[in-house]
Write an enzyme that holds these catalytic residues in place. Structure first.
Site, PDB file in Angstrom:
ATOM      1  N   TRP A   1      48.371  55.432  52.578  1.00  0.00           N
ATOM      2  CA  TRP A   1      49.778  54.368  54.047  1.00  0.00           C
ATOM      3  C   TRP A   1      50.728  54.913  53.790  1.00  0.00           C
ATOM      4  O   TRP A   1      51.330  55.344  52.579  1.00  0.00           O
ATOM      5  CB  TRP A   1      49.402  52.913  54.072  1.00  0.00           C
ATOM      6  CG  TRP A   1      49.852  52.476  55.051  1.00  0.00           C
ATOM      7  CD1 TRP A   1      49.658  52.060  55.949  1.00  0.00           C
ATOM      8  CD2 TRP A   1      51.647  51.698  54.098  1.00  0.00           C
ATOM      9  NE1 TRP A   1      51.260  51.467  56.369  1.00  0.00           N
ATOM     10  CE2 TRP A   1      52.197  51.364  55.839  1.00  0.00           C
ATOM     11  CE3 TRP A   1      52.200  52.590  53.520  1.00  0.00           C
ATOM     12  CZ2 TRP A   1      53.776  51.241  56.721  1.00  0.00           C
ATOM     13  CZ3 TRP A   1      53.782  51.100  53.609  1.00  0.00           C
ATOM     14  CH2 TRP A   1      54.398  51.766  54.973  1.00  0.00           C
TER      15      TRP A   1
ATOM     16  N   ASP B   1      54.636  45.285  70.683  1.00  0.00           N
ATOM     17  CA  ASP B   1      54.053  45.296  69.862  1.00  0.00           C
ATOM     18  C   ASP B   1      52.743  44.707  69.307  1.00  0.00           C
ATOM     19  O   ASP B   1      53.055  42.827  70.182  1.00  0.00           O
ATOM     20  CB  ASP B   1      54.007  46.330  68.193  1.00  0.00           C
ATOM     21  CG  ASP B   1      53.974  47.015  67.720  1.00  0.00           C
ATOM     22  OD1 ASP B   1      52.708  46.176  66.706  1.00  0.00           O
ATOM     23  OD2 ASP B   1      53.147  47.864  67.643  1.00  0.00           O
ATOM     24  N   ASP B   2      53.096  43.964  68.367  1.00  0.00           N
ATOM     25  CA  ASP B   2      52.371  42.258  67.803  1.00  0.00           C
ATOM     26  C   ASP B   2      53.854  41.113  68.348  1.00  0.00           C
ATOM     27  O   ASP B   2      54.198  41.563  68.275  1.00  0.00           O
ATOM     28  CB  ASP B   2      52.307  42.859  66.284  1.00  0.00           C
ATOM     29  CG  ASP B   2      51.228  41.808  65.009  1.00  0.00           C
ATOM     30  OD1 ASP B   2      51.316  41.212  66.686  1.00  0.00           O
ATOM     31  OD2 ASP B   2      50.653  41.779  64.906  1.00  0.00           O
TER      32      ASP B   2
ATOM     33  N   ARG C   1      46.141  41.813  54.529  1.00  0.00           N
ATOM     34  CA  ARG C   1      47.292  41.972  55.218  1.00  0.00           C
ATOM     35  C   ARG C   1      46.557  40.185  56.240  1.00  0.00           C
ATOM     36  O   ARG C   1      47.223  39.963  57.473  1.00  0.00           O
ATOM     37  CB  ARG C   1      47.036  42.696  56.079  1.00  0.00           C
ATOM     38  CG  ARG C   1      48.898  42.547  56.799  1.00  0.00           C
ATOM     39  CD  ARG C   1      48.266  43.961  57.958  1.00  0.00           C
ATOM     40  NE  ARG C   1      50.259  44.006  58.403  1.00  0.00           N
ATOM     41  CZ  ARG C   1      49.975  44.171  59.599  1.00  0.00           C
ATOM     42  NH1 ARG C   1      49.459  43.414  60.855  1.00  0.00           N
ATOM     43  NH2 ARG C   1      51.524  44.255  60.314  1.00  0.00           N
TER      44      ARG C   1
ATOM     45  N   LYS D   1      47.525  49.556  72.246  1.00  0.00           N
ATOM     46  CA  LYS D   1      47.232  50.197  71.007  1.00  0.00           C
ATOM     47  C   LYS D   1      46.512  49.772  69.961  1.00  0.00           C
ATOM     48  O   LYS D   1      46.876  48.377  70.739  1.00  0.00           O
ATOM     49  CB  LYS D   1      49.367  49.748  70.687  1.00  0.00           C
ATOM     50  CG  LYS D   1      48.792  50.386  69.300  1.00  0.00           C
ATOM     51  CD  LYS D   1      50.236  50.022  68.650  1.00  0.00           C
ATOM     52  CE  LYS D   1      50.766  50.635  67.156  1.00  0.00           C
ATOM     53  NZ  LYS D   1      52.059  50.283  66.545  1.00  0.00           N
TER      54      LYS D   1
ATOM     55  N   ASP E   1      45.018  48.409  67.560  1.00  0.00           N
ATOM     56  CA  ASP E   1      45.111  48.653  65.561  1.00  0.00           C
ATOM     57  C   ASP E   1      44.272  48.286  65.082  1.00  0.00           C
ATOM     58  O   ASP E   1      43.365  47.353  65.794  1.00  0.00           O
ATOM     59  CB  ASP E   1      46.726  47.475  65.503  1.00  0.00           C
ATOM     60  CG  ASP E   1      47.717  48.589  64.583  1.00  0.00           C
ATOM     61  OD1 ASP E   1      46.399  48.974  63.910  1.00  0.00           O
ATOM     62  OD2 ASP E   1      48.058  48.016  64.340  1.00  0.00           O
TER      63      ASP E   1
ATOM     64  N   ASN F   1      43.624  47.006  60.762  1.00  0.00           N
ATOM     65  CA  ASN F   1      44.910  47.051  59.980  1.00  0.00           C
ATOM     66  C   ASN F   1      43.936  47.240  58.563  1.00  0.00           C
ATOM     67  O   ASN F   1      45.057  46.497  57.553  1.00  0.00           O
ATOM     68  CB  ASN F   1      46.146  46.269  60.377  1.00  0.00           C
ATOM     69  CG  ASN F   1      47.000  46.731  61.255  1.00  0.00           C
ATOM     70  OD1 ASN F   1      47.791  48.267  60.191  1.00  0.00           O
ATOM     71  ND2 ASN F   1      47.285  46.189  61.618  1.00  0.00           N
TER      72      ASN F   1
ATOM     73  N   ASP G   1      52.775  54.843  59.967  1.00  0.00           N
ATOM     74  CA  ASP G   1      53.666  53.858  59.937  1.00  0.00           C
ATOM     75  C   ASP G   1      55.329  54.634  59.634  1.00  0.00           C
ATOM     76  O   ASP G   1      56.335  53.653  59.644  1.00  0.00           O
ATOM     77  CB  ASP G   1      53.008  52.496  59.524  1.00  0.00           C
ATOM     78  CG  ASP G   1      52.047  51.549  60.055  1.00  0.00           C
ATOM     79  OD1 ASP G   1      52.529  51.655  61.756  1.00  0.00           O
ATOM     80  OD2 ASP G   1      52.198  50.590  59.233  1.00  0.00           O
TER      81      ASP G   1
HETATM   82  C1  GLA Z   1      50.582  48.026  61.725  1.00  0.00           C
HETATM   83  C2  GLA Z   1      50.575  48.820  62.584  1.00  0.00           C
HETATM   84  C3  GLA Z   1      51.990  48.961  62.838  1.00  0.00           C
HETATM   85  C4  GLA Z   1      52.250  47.861  64.213  1.00  0.00           C
HETATM   86  C5  GLA Z   1      52.310  46.620  63.160  1.00  0.00           C
HETATM   87  C6  GLA Z   1      51.651  45.188  63.615  1.00  0.00           C
HETATM   88  O1  GLA Z   1      50.701  48.003  60.634  1.00  0.00           O
HETATM   89  O2  GLA Z   1      50.358  50.245  62.046  1.00  0.00           O
HETATM   90  O3  GLA Z   1      52.798  49.966  63.702  1.00  0.00           O
HETATM   91  O4  GLA Z   1      51.296  47.890  65.069  1.00  0.00           O
HETATM   92  O5  GLA Z   1      50.684  46.321  62.521  1.00  0.00           O
HETATM   93  O6  GLA Z   1      51.306  44.160  63.482  1.00  0.00           O
END
Ligand code: GLA
Length: 726
Positions: free
Chosen positions: A197, A364-365, A441, A474, A476, A478, A546
């Site tokens: 990562w 984003d989130d 996470r 986007k 994702d 995780n 990231d």
């Molecule tokens: C991951 C993605 C980030 C962001 C976060 C949001 O880590 O790689 O770019 O979107 O999630 O929680």
């Protein structure tokens, strides 16, 4: 073109692209061999190749023929058990407990229109030609079809494999490679893309030694650790020189890439689904289709290999819009606000973004349910009206008043233990009964081997994309898989789960991309944790790391660009000190590095001074001028493979009339003089105008003398040149 030459009871298959060949031979005992993979050879009689292999000792005979030893022969899809005791390409267990399959050639079929592999991403082009080579085990009634597709103009060949059970007994596939290639030499280096990562796709090289060397993932996704890519190269290979035999897997899940150097210095390279924790039950009249592998041969080093992959993927991997056109410049709210935003702060950021030329604003989130940190709400995809100051629709409309597109973050494959979705459907999570489900996470993984889960995800996303004016998602993902198990699959089929998950994911993406062809999807898995051609089939771009630190991004982007085209690489300018490394790099260099791929921004514009905003605005303007060169042109990496302090790369536009050259020096050094950067690969018969200062260079001058790198007096120094052919 594919050519077949028949000679007595032998058949030669020439799988020829414009510059490369794979040559297969069916011999008189109906075994299938590979005689050559590499430079182009026109169809001819090659019967001497196997004859001239002198007999090795201490190996068993095959087919009862004295001194006919499979283990020293270059095979194309080797089985296990009959005299070749090297790594088999596949392995099947039968009802009687036996594991031996004796594949013999049955027939072949050549056809023009390549069909999409059922449920799998597929490289498709109208200008391709395919051959099915059918092999059969007569005793167990197993049919194996090797499909090769030849993409002449791209110099690439793909292979996939289908196993059919023609018997009336169930059998069990324990291993199935998509490609297995034997080379009659082994003095080779193996290039691979490793990392973690925040440090994805760094190039590593090792020299092959006798025994096995491998790359793999057993994480549920192709992973941050290893990209599903192997390149075997002659010693001393660099960007310009050397022969390369490269394989890339069009798949997003667990994989194994293995290279075995045998006792006689032959090399067997294989790529396919990871047999670890995999088994597939094949009932009578059922079949199993593998994903495909792309095989590229280059005799002009890594540079040519990359350009072949880039062109192939841009044009054939996906019919998706934007993979072969220019995507919008986005600003993503993550490093600007993380979870901490309001309607006002979003509107303000969107307005400021649009003022400096950004074309797409992404939240984003943190926009849904009770999501104010990572501890809850994944799965509850309901806009948080309190946080968004009203409904999402109104917010989107207001954002779009700035003449900017709109995008939203989702993590559809996961669920928070603290969510309504989990409370409602605890059985939908990957788990083993009576065992703890590990969190990562603060998330669990939804079991996409269960069609009900896939339907649910498809419906949720479809609803969003139909109700709201969303231009970009986007997507994702995780976390890795742990405590693998499914409440949906029977106990006998548990080892099918990891592959069924990926098939489930592909089915969701197939549905969504068909229904919403204009929505851009950017793949993300904690950055580049699932960066592979399988994902790129459905998604126009990948957030490759990231890590947004410009200096850290250099090796990441360099490595990723070995295979994946610039138009698919998300690269953002972020704030300083950088959030991952605390490093301060000037805005100029941050911009230069982000212009390696699809330029984006990921910072709070409110924290920039007026002059910085002005610089950013000009950088965006510049990028708009040059983006088609970067996104659709040819990449030439000039420096950075062996050196760690200097990177330089160049794009030549499709029409060869515009050239962008970028240079970065990481650490300053005292008492240095300005050096020159040679610019090869241009047409030496033309003149080139340096757009910035109107200076005209002859092509041969740029080739011989290049341009001055200038005085690199501070850390993170960079320079860019835009040339026009005149
Ligand atoms: C991951 C993605 C980030 C962001 C976060 C949001 O880590 O790689 O770019 O979107 O999630 O929680």
């Amino acid at each position: 073109m594919i050519y077949v030459i028949e000679k007595n009871d032998e058949k030669y298959y020439f799988l020829n692209t414009n510059n490369t060949s794979i040559v297969l031979l069916k011999n008189k005992y109906d075994y299938l061999f590979i005689l050559h993979w590499g430079s182009l050879i026109s169809p001819t009689n090659l019967d001497y190749v196997l004859k001239e292999l002198n007999r090795a000792s201490y190996l068993a005979d095959a087919n009862g023929v004295k001194d006919f030893k499979l283990e020293q022969m270059p095979q194309i899809y080797p089985s296990y058990g009959y005299s070749d005791l090297r790594e088999p390409a596949f392995s099947i267990r039968y009802q009687d407990g036996s594991r031996i399959t004796d594949l013999r050639y049955d027939s072949y079929k050549i056809y023009k229109t390549k069909k999409k592999l059922k449920g799998l991403p597929t490289i498709i082009s109208k200008e391709s030609e395919s051959i099915d080579l059918i092999l059969i085990d007569k005793i167990k009634k197993i049919k194996i079809t090797l499909t090769f597709s030849v993409f002449d103009a791209y110099d690439a060949i793909t292979q996939s494999v289908k196993i059919e059970n023609l018997s009336n007994e169930t059998c069990y596939i324990e291993k199935v490679c998509s490609a297995s290639i034997d080379l009659l030499f082994s003095d080779l280096d193996m290039f691979q893309l490793n990392g973690a990562w925040g440090r994805e796709c760094h190039i590593n090289k090792r020299h092959l030694v006798q025994g096995s060397q491998s790359i793999s993932s057993a994480r549920g996704a192709s992973g941050h650790g290893q990209n599903p890519f192997i390149a075997l190269a002659t010693r001393g290979t660099n960007e310009e020189y050397g022969e390369i035999f490269a394989l890339n897997f069009v798949y997003s899940g667990n994989f194994l890439g293995k290279v075995e150097v045998d006792m006689h210095k032959n090399t067997r390279v294989q790529l396919g689904i990871n047999p670890f924790d995999f088994e597939w039950i094949l009932d009578p009249s059922q079949s199993f289709q593998t994903p495909e592998v792309v095989m590229v041969y280059s005799n002009e080093g890594l540079g040519k290999m990359s350009r072949i992959f880039h062109k192939l993927y841009r044009n054939t991997l996906a019919s998706r819009k934007y993979l072969n056109s220019t995507p919008p410049i986005l600003l993503n709210s993550w490093e600007a606000n993380y979870f901490d935003f309001t309607k006002e702060s979003l509107l303000n950021l969107a307005e400021k973004s649009s003022e400096i030329g950004v074309e797409l604003f992404v939240i984003d989130d943190g926009w849904f349910a009770k999501r104010n940190d990572t501890t809850s709400s994944i799965g509850d995809w309901v806009p948080n009206q309190v946080k968004l100051g009203g409904n999402l629709d109104t917010l989107i409309n207001k954002i779009k008043k700035n003449k900017i597109k709109f995008g939203l973050w989702f993590e559809p494959e996961m669920v928070s233990p603290n969510s309504n979705l989990y409370r409602l459907h605890p059985e939908w999570v990957i788990q083993v009964k009576n065992r703890r489900i590990e969190e990562s996470r603060d998330e669990y993984v939804l079991d996409l081997s269960n069609p009900a889960v896939c339907e649910y995800i498809t419906e949720i996303l479809s609803n969003f994309l139909s109700v709201y004016s969303i231009d970009y998602v986007k997507w994702d993902m995780n976390r890795n898989f742990t405590n693998l198990g499914s409440t949906y699959l029977s106990s006998e089929r548990q080892k099918e789960q990891a592959h069924r998950y990926i098939l489930g994911l592909y089915s969701i993406l197939e549905n969504l991309t068909k229904r919403f062809p204009n929505v851009i999807i950017e793949g993300c898995a904690g950055g580049g944790g699932r960066c592979d051609p399988g994902m790129l089939y459905y998604m126009q771009q990948i957030w490759i790391s990231d890590d947004t630190d410009a200096i850290e991004r250099l090796p990441i982007q360099y490595g990723t660009s070995l295979i994946y085209p610039s138009v698919s690489l998300g690269c953002h300018i972020s704030a300083v000190p950088n959030h991952q490394t605390n490093r301060i790099t000037n805005l100029d260099t941050r911009s230069t590095v982000a212009m390696w791929g699809n330029l984006g921004l990921e910072l709070d514009l409110n924290n920039l001074r007026k002059d910085e905003l002005e610089i950013l605005k000009n950088k965006i303007l510049f990028y708009k001028k040059i983006r088609s060169i970067v996104q659709l042109g040819d990449l030439y990496r000039l420096q950075g493979l062996d050196e760690t302090n200097e990177y330089a790369w160049m794009y030549i536009s499709e029409k060869q009339d515009e050239i962008l050259v970028s240079y970065v020096q990481i650490m300053a050094q005292p008492n240095t003089v300005a050096k020159r950067l040679r610019i090869p690969y241009l047409d030496v018969n033309f003149n080139y105008l340096d757009v910035e200062n109107n200076r005209v260079y002859k092509g041969d001058e740029l080739y011989a003398l290049g341009v001055s790198k200038g005085s690199c007096k501070y850390d993170g120094y960079s320079k860019q040149w835009l040339f026009r052919r005149i």
